[in-house]
Design a protein around this motif. Structure first.
Motif, PDB file in Angstrom:
ATOM      1  N   VAL A 156       0.964  -1.259   0.034  1.00  0.00           N
ATOM      2  CA  VAL A 156       0.081  -0.145  -0.053  1.00  0.00           C
ATOM      3  C   VAL A 156       1.090   1.257   0.007  1.00  0.00           C
ATOM      4  CG1 VAL A 156      -1.803   1.185   1.449  1.00  0.00           C
ATOM      5  CG2 VAL A 156      -2.066  -1.031   1.077  1.00  0.00           C
ATOM      6  N   GLY A 157       0.720   2.125  -0.902  1.00  0.00           N
ATOM      7  CA  GLY A 157       1.305   3.577  -0.877  1.00  0.00           C
ATOM      8  C   GLY A 157       2.335   3.396  -2.043  1.00  0.00           C
ATOM      9  N   GLU A 158       2.646   2.175  -2.567  1.00  0.00           N
ATOM     10  CA  GLU A 158       3.640   2.089  -3.761  1.00  0.00           C
ATOM     11  C   GLU A 158       3.240   2.922  -4.995  1.00  0.00           C
ATOM     12  OE1 GLU A 158       6.312  -1.356  -5.500  1.00  0.00           O
ATOM     13  OE2 GLU A 158       4.901  -1.992  -4.498  1.00  0.00           O
ATOM     14  N   GLN A 159       4.201   3.314  -5.859  1.00  0.00           N
ATOM     15  CA  GLN A 159       3.777   3.930  -6.995  1.00  0.00           C
ATOM     16  C   GLN A 159       3.957   2.963  -7.810  1.00  0.00           C
ATOM     17  OE1 GLN A 159       2.563   7.198  -7.582  1.00  0.00           O
ATOM     18  NE2 GLN A 159       2.164   6.941  -5.405  1.00  0.00           N
ATOM     19  N   VAL A 160       3.239   2.632  -8.893  1.00  0.00           N
ATOM     20  CA  VAL A 160       3.201   1.708 -10.033  1.00  0.00           C
ATOM     21  C   VAL A 160       2.738   2.442 -11.358  1.00  0.00           C
ATOM     22  CG1 VAL A 160       2.814  -0.357  -8.416  1.00  0.00           C
ATOM     23  CG2 VAL A 160       1.019   0.595  -9.625  1.00  0.00           C
ATOM     24  N   VAL A 161       3.132   1.716 -12.454  1.00  0.00           N
ATOM     25  CA  VAL A 161       2.714   2.026 -13.767  1.00  0.00           C
ATOM     26  C   VAL A 161       1.894   0.965 -14.313  1.00  0.00           C
ATOM     27  CG1 VAL A 161       3.285   2.828 -15.828  1.00  0.00           C
ATOM     28  CG2 VAL A 161       4.521   3.582 -14.148  1.00  0.00           C
ATOM     29  N   ILE A 162       0.676   1.324 -14.442  1.00  0.00           N
ATOM     30  CA  ILE A 162      -0.489   0.280 -15.147  1.00  0.00           C
ATOM     31  C   ILE A 162      -0.654   0.517 -16.547  1.00  0.00           C
ATOM     32  CG2 ILE A 162      -1.501  -0.316 -12.789  1.00  0.00           C
ATOM     33  CD1 ILE A 162      -3.577   1.308 -13.812  1.00  0.00           C
ATOM     34  N   GLY A 163      -1.206  -0.459 -17.405  1.00  0.00           N
ATOM     35  CA  GLY A 163      -1.320  -0.323 -18.991  1.00  0.00           C
ATOM     36  C   GLY A 163      -2.186  -0.927 -19.337  1.00  0.00           C
ATOM     37  N   ILE A 164      -2.699  -0.570 -20.652  1.00  0.00           N
ATOM     38  CA  ILE A 164      -3.461  -1.642 -21.332  1.00  0.00           C
ATOM     39  C   ILE A 164      -2.847  -1.659 -22.882  1.00  0.00           C
ATOM     40  CG2 ILE A 164      -5.620  -1.392 -19.873  1.00  0.00           C
ATOM     41  CD1 ILE A 164      -6.689   0.696 -22.332  1.00  0.00           C
ATOM     42  N   PRO A 165      -3.112  -2.767 -23.593  1.00  0.00           N
ATOM     43  CA  PRO A 165      -2.430  -2.773 -25.002  1.00  0.00           C
ATOM     44  C   PRO A 165      -3.267  -1.735 -25.794  1.00  0.00           C
ATOM     45  CG  PRO A 165      -2.706  -4.875 -24.026  1.00  0.00           C
ATOM     46  CD  PRO A 165      -3.589  -3.996 -23.136  1.00  0.00           C
TER      47      PRO A 165
END
Length: 151
Positions: A61-70
């Motif tokens: 919790v609190g972590e920065q991530v990068v999400i994506g979709i094709p």
């Protein structure tokens, strides 16, 4: 791949809930200082979206991530959501016109065609298989500053 930064807000075994800030064009044009829409966006703040992603990496919790979709997924989803109902509206109204229906009937049948297109759109994008097909994936941990915000 279309990417956006997100923040992990909840973690369950194998699943993480992330929150993204929905971006709009408001505030980015030359008229932003005097535009009523831009003022409203500043007053109410940026709306947030909460999304579920698979978590095989043990996010916290609190972590920065990068999400994506094709890219192709976005095009297909846009087609189903926007173009399919419009095609049904035009097709049903066109058939009604071809069969010699009056203007009022053509309008009502066109609206019925729009309803059928919306219903079909919901059927194609609903359900477990569609949710898996259109759901975002974890691209990488750590939101990097070079990820452009989608507009």
């Amino acid at each position: 791949m279309i990417e956006t930064p997100a923040t992990v807000v909840d973690v369950k075994p194998g699943v993480a809930w992330v929150e993204t800030v929905r971006q709009s064009a408001c505030g980015h044009c030359e008229s932003a200082g005097s535009c009523g829409t831009s003022v409203l966006a500043k007053v109410f703040g940026a709306p947030r979206s909460r999304l579920r992603i698979d978590d095989a990496q043990g996010l916290w919790v609190g972590e920065q991530v990068v999400i994506g979709i094709p890219d192709g997924t976005l095009v297909r989803a846009s087609f189903v959501a926007y173009l399919l109902p419009l095609v049904f509206l035009i097709a049903v109204a066109g058939v009604a016109t071809h069969l010699g229906a009056g203007e009022g009937s053509v309008a009502l049948l066109g609206i019925a065609g729009l309803g059928i297109g919306l219903w079909l759109s919901g059927r194609l994008t609903g359900g477990q298989s569609a949710r898996e097909r259109y759901s975002p994936v974890l691209v990488r941990r750590g939101a990097s500053a070079d990820v452009p915000m989608p507009f």
